[in-house]
Structures are given as structure tokens and as C-alpha cells.
Design a protein around this motif. Structure first.
Motif, PDB file in Angstrom:
ATOM      1  N   SER A  37       0.801  -1.229   0.000  1.00 20.54           N
ATOM      2  CA  SER A  37       0.000   0.000   0.000  1.00 20.54           C
ATOM      3  C   SER A  37       0.832   1.277   0.000  1.00 20.54           C
ATOM      4  CB  SER A  37      -1.005   0.031   1.166  1.00 20.54           C
ATOM      5  OG  SER A  37      -1.930  -1.031   1.058  1.00 20.54           O
ATOM      6  N   ASP A  38       2.140   1.152  -0.172  1.00 20.22           N
ATOM      7  CA  ASP A  38       2.975   2.338  -0.312  1.00 20.22           C
ATOM      8  C   ASP A  38       2.621   3.116  -1.572  1.00 20.22           C
ATOM      9  OD1 ASP A  38       4.648   2.627   1.869  1.00 20.22           O
ATOM     10  OD2 ASP A  38       6.327   1.526   0.995  1.00 20.22           O
ATOM     11  N   ARG A  39       2.702   4.440  -1.466  1.00 24.04           N
ATOM     12  CA  ARG A  39       2.776   5.312  -2.637  1.00 24.04           C
ATOM     13  C   ARG A  39       4.237   5.773  -2.667  1.00 24.04           C
ATOM     14  NH1 ARG A  39      -1.128   7.734   0.288  1.00 24.04           N
ATOM     15  NH2 ARG A  39      -0.012   9.719   0.202  1.00 24.04           N
ATOM     16  N   PHE A  40       5.042   4.992  -3.330  1.00 21.52           N
ATOM     17  CA  PHE A  40       6.499   5.134  -3.275  1.00 21.52           C
ATOM     18  C   PHE A  40       6.974   5.892  -4.514  1.00 21.52           C
ATOM     19  CE2 PHE A  40      10.920   3.807  -3.468  1.00 21.52           C
ATOM     20  CZ  PHE A  40      11.298   3.757  -2.128  1.00 21.52           C
ATOM     21  N   VAL A  41       7.622   7.032  -4.301  1.00 22.79           N
ATOM     22  CA  VAL A  41       8.036   7.888  -5.408  1.00 22.79           C
ATOM     23  C   VAL A  41       9.545   7.840  -5.596  1.00 22.79           C
ATOM     24  CG1 VAL A  41       8.137  10.256  -6.265  1.00 22.79           C
ATOM     25  CG2 VAL A  41       6.063   9.438  -5.138  1.00 22.79           C
ATOM     26  N   LEU A  42       9.963   7.619  -6.842  1.00 24.75           N
ATOM     27  CA  LEU A  42      11.365   7.767  -7.224  1.00 24.75           C
ATOM     28  C   LEU A  42      11.518   9.163  -7.807  1.00 24.75           C
ATOM     29  CD1 LEU A  42      12.021   4.351  -9.048  1.00 24.75           C
ATOM     30  CD2 LEU A  42      12.464   4.922  -6.652  1.00 24.75           C
ATOM     31  N   LEU A  43      12.286  10.001  -7.121  1.00 25.01           N
ATOM     32  CA  LEU A  43      12.439  11.400  -7.496  1.00 25.01           C
ATOM     33  C   LEU A  43      13.899  11.714  -7.787  1.00 25.01           C
ATOM     34  CD1 LEU A  43      11.409  14.379  -7.682  1.00 25.01           C
ATOM     35  CD2 LEU A  43      11.803  14.531  -5.200  1.00 25.01           C
ATOM     36  N   GLY A  44      14.119  12.469  -8.847  1.00 26.14           N
ATOM     37  CA  GLY A  44      15.480  12.886  -9.171  1.00 26.14           C
ATOM     38  C   GLY A  44      15.503  13.602 -10.501  1.00 26.14           C
ATOM     39  N   PRO A  45      16.621  14.240 -10.817  1.00 24.19           N
ATOM     40  CA  PRO A  45      16.729  14.966 -12.082  1.00 24.19           C
ATOM     41  C   PRO A  45      16.792  14.019 -13.267  1.00 24.19           C
ATOM     42  CG  PRO A  45      18.850  14.907 -10.970  1.00 24.19           C
ATOM     43  CD  PRO A  45      17.859  14.326 -10.003  1.00 24.19           C
ATOM     44  N   SER A  46      16.593  14.558 -14.461  1.00 21.89           N
ATOM     45  CA  SER A  46      16.689  13.746 -15.673  1.00 21.89           C
ATOM     46  C   SER A  46      18.063  13.089 -15.750  1.00 21.89           C
ATOM     47  CB  SER A  46      16.457  14.617 -16.915  1.00 21.89           C
ATOM     48  OG  SER A  46      15.155  15.142 -16.911  1.00 21.89           O
ATOM     49  N   GLY A  47      18.071  11.802 -16.120  1.00 22.38           N
ATOM     50  CA  GLY A  47      19.329  11.089 -16.266  1.00 22.38           C
ATOM     51  C   GLY A  47      19.861  10.432 -15.011  1.00 22.38           C
ATOM     52  N   CYS A  48      19.065  10.459 -13.918  1.00 23.53           N
ATOM     53  CA  CYS A  48      19.549   9.868 -12.660  1.00 23.53           C
ATOM     54  C   CYS A  48      19.250   8.369 -12.574  1.00 23.53           C
ATOM     55  CB  CYS A  48      18.960  10.596 -11.460  1.00 23.53           C
ATOM     56  SG  CYS A  48      17.204  10.268 -11.170  1.00 23.53           S
ATOM     57  N   GLY A  49      18.567   7.818 -13.574  1.00 21.86           N
ATOM     58  CA  GLY A  49      18.325   6.379 -13.598  1.00 21.86           C
ATOM     59  C   GLY A  49      17.021   5.928 -12.984  1.00 21.86           C
ATOM     60  N   LYS A  50      16.122   6.858 -12.654  1.00 25.73           N
ATOM     61  CA  LYS A  50      14.888   6.460 -11.978  1.00 25.73           C
ATOM     62  C   LYS A  50      13.983   5.602 -12.866  1.00 25.73           C
ATOM     63  CE  LYS A  50      12.970  11.113 -12.714  1.00 25.73           C
ATOM     64  NZ  LYS A  50      14.169  11.626 -13.420  1.00 25.73           N
ATOM     65  N   SER A  51      13.851   5.966 -14.152  1.00 17.15           N
ATOM     66  CA  SER A  51      13.039   5.147 -15.065  1.00 17.15           C
ATOM     67  C   SER A  51      13.706   3.799 -15.326  1.00 17.15           C
ATOM     68  CB  SER A  51      12.816   5.886 -16.393  1.00 17.15           C
ATOM     69  OG  SER A  51      11.976   7.014 -16.200  1.00 17.15           O
ATOM     70  N   THR A  52      15.032   3.804 -15.447  1.00 18.98           N
ATOM     71  CA  THR A  52      15.777   2.558 -15.638  1.00 18.98           C
ATOM     72  C   THR A  52      15.580   1.642 -14.432  1.00 18.98           C
ATOM     73  OG1 THR A  52      17.437   3.751 -16.926  1.00 18.98           O
ATOM     74  CG2 THR A  52      18.050   1.571 -16.119  1.00 18.98           C
ATOM     75  N   LEU A  53      15.600   2.230 -13.247  1.00 19.86           N
ATOM     76  CA  LEU A  53      15.404   1.463 -12.022  1.00 19.86           C
ATOM     77  C   LEU A  53      14.008   0.852 -11.999  1.00 19.86           C
ATOM     78  CD1 LEU A  53      16.629   0.656  -9.277  1.00 19.86           C
ATOM     79  CD2 LEU A  53      15.760   2.816  -8.348  1.00 19.86           C
ATOM     80  N   GLN A  54      13.015   1.624 -12.401  1.00 16.69           N
ATOM     81  CA  GLN A  54      11.652   1.094 -12.422  1.00 16.69           C
ATOM     82  C   GLN A  54      11.500  -0.022 -13.456  1.00 16.69           C
ATOM     83  OE1 GLN A  54       7.993   3.288 -13.866  1.00 16.69           O
ATOM     84  NE2 GLN A  54       7.562   3.294 -11.669  1.00 16.69           N
ATOM     85  N   LYS A  55      12.155   0.122 -14.598  1.00 15.36           N
ATOM     86  CA  LYS A  55      12.102  -0.942 -15.604  1.00 15.36           C
ATOM     87  C   LYS A  55      12.738  -2.229 -15.071  1.00 15.36           C
ATOM     88  CE  LYS A  55      12.086   2.179 -19.564  1.00 15.36           C
ATOM     89  NZ  LYS A  55      12.913   2.770 -20.646  1.00 15.36           N
TER      90      LYS A  55
END
Length: 256
Positions: A37-55
Motif C-alpha cells: 500500500s505504499d505510494r512510493f516515489v522515485l524522485l530525481g533529475p533527468s538522467g539519474c536512472g529512476k526510469s531505468t530502475l523502475q524498468k
């Protein structure tokens, strides 16, 4: 799974990919835990790998170092227990109606008979407020409505984690704010678990009950932060995040 055990555990994950000339390190030894039930946010500037981490959580990328476990099981490939919602408006099948798009995922995953899939699809189409458009095609919908369909499709699968990669980034400011409110309203009804990627500090604070702050490339954990509720706490958290993101020296990971 034990009630107190984390739903998702990411341990020392380094993610790399090859270009034509060299190897790029997207994240370096990132670790965190998500609870049900977390609403867990990955936050950071462009190019920090957040989308890669989610993939990688979705099973589409294999870590170079470290591991990811969902309900204690090693993540090695994609699965219906992790559904993704992207920011692109063309993620729906254009030849299928709203109702059919939501039902199709259930049918393709062979989770249930066709009639039951249709009933569940109808339930989630109604939940996102699109019952009147159930027989409409994607080209007949606004951008915000298309994103509601994508969210309904993901939720209909009732995954362990709904993965959302900047789903509202392409929307205008007013529609984006409305979609944020609607997402929180849906969460209040079903308490689904969501991992939400954004580079907007304001959006992260509004959506998340927990925020993982990643440093600029390569992404490392700068801080794990809890949500703010009062206007004073929100303002303080905004300043805190801004200072950590744009300070010259990268401090060790902090917890708040």
C-alpha cells in the motif's frame, strides 16, 4: 508473505547499459524497501536512472550488481504482478474500445474467463469515471482520459505493484493536477501499491507517502523521506529536497 516483510526489497542494485562507444552506469548500488500500500516515489533529475530502475523492477532490465525481490522471490523477468503505466498517450490499442483495452490485458494474461474479464474491466472503467466512454476508441479521448484507461487497465490486473513512469508529464498543468487528485482518490478506495517516477518535487510530495531521492547521474540514494501533510511541512520538505538535489557535494544517504 509475513505482514511485516517488505513487499519489494532492492539490494545494492547497479544498472548499466551499453552505447556504441562505452558502458553507461545508470544507478549505483541503490537499495530500498517498499511496503504493501505504499505510494512510493522515485524522485530525481533527468538522467539519474529512476526510469531505468523502475524498468528493472518490472523485470525488463537485469541488474549488473545486486538483486531485487518481490514477495521474497528474485525478479528475473516481467510478469502480471507488475503492471506499467507510461506517459505516452499511444499505449492503448487503437482498434479496441476503452472497455476492450482494459479487458484485453486480463484475457491475454489468462487470469479469468472472457465474461469475468469483461465484468472486471467494466468495474475499473467505472472506477476511473469513464463508463460513458466504455465503447469509445482511443482517438476519441483526450490525453487525460487515455491515461485513465491505462490506469484502469493496470489496476484491473490487480498487480502487486502498479509501476507509473511520469504518467502525467505530457498533460497540461490543470489536467495534470486533476489526474494527481484522481489517482489519490483511487488509492483511498483500494489502497493499491504504486511506484511513481517523477522529476517534479511538487508532484513527488503530493503523490508519495515515501520518497526516494536519487542523485544526478549515476543515480545513488541521496535520501529516503516521508510525506508531509501541513503546508508548513510541505514547504520545509520542498526546500530540503531542493537543497539536497542541487548542493555541490553529494552527502551520504539520509533518512527523514
Amino acid at each position: 508473505m509475513d505482514r511485516d516483510e517488505p513487499l519489494l526489497k532492492v539490494s545494492g542494485v547497479t544498472l548499466q547499459y551499453k552505447t556504441t562507444s562505452h558502458i553507461v552506469t545508470a544507478t549505483y548500488r541503490v537499495g530500498f524497501e517498499m511496503l504493501k500500500s505504499d505510494r512510493f516515489v522515485l524522485l530525481g533529475p533527468s538522467g539519474c536512472g529512476k526510469s531505468t530502475l523502475q524498468k528493472a523492477v518490472g523485470g525488463y532490465i537485469t541488474p549488473t550488481e545486486g538483486e531485487m525481490r518481490l514477495k521474497g522471490k528474485l525478479i528475473t523477468k516481467p510478469g502480471p504482478d507488475r503492471m506499467m503505466v507510461f506517459q505516452e498517450f499511444d499505449q492503448l490499442l487503437p482498434w479496441k474500445t476503452v472497455q476492450q483495452n482494459v479487458a484485453f490485458a486480463l484475457e491475454a494474461a489468462k487470469k479469468m474467463p472472457k465474461r469475468e474479464a469483461a465484468d472486471r474491466a467494466g468495474h475499473y472503467v467505472e472506477m476511473v469515471g469513464l463508463s460513458k466512454f466504455a465503447n469509445s476508441y482511443p482517438h476519441m479521448l483526450s490525453g487525460g482520459m487515455k491515461q485513465r484507461v491505462a490506469i484502469a487497465r493496470g489496476m484491473a490486473m490487480e498487480p502487486d505493484i502498479l509501476l507509473m513512469d511520469e504518467p502525467f508529464a505530457a498533460l497540461d498543468a490543470l489536467t495534470r493536477r486533476k489526474m494527481q487528485d484522481e489517482l489519490l482518490s483511487l488509492w483511498d478506495k483500494t489502497r493499491f501499491t504504486v511506484m511513481f517516477v517523477t522529476h517534479s518535487i511538487a508532484e513527488a510530495i503530493k503523490i508519495g507517502n515515501r520518497i526516494l531521492l536519487l542523485s544526478p547521474h549515476p543515480g545513488r540514494v541521496r535520501a529516503e523521506l516521508n510525506s508531509a501533510t501541513t503546508p508548513e511541512d510541505v514547504a520545509h520538505l520542498e526546500r530540503q529536497i531542493h537543497e539536497m538535489l542541487f548542493s555541490e557535494a553529494a552527502p551520504e544517504a539520509a533518512h527523514a
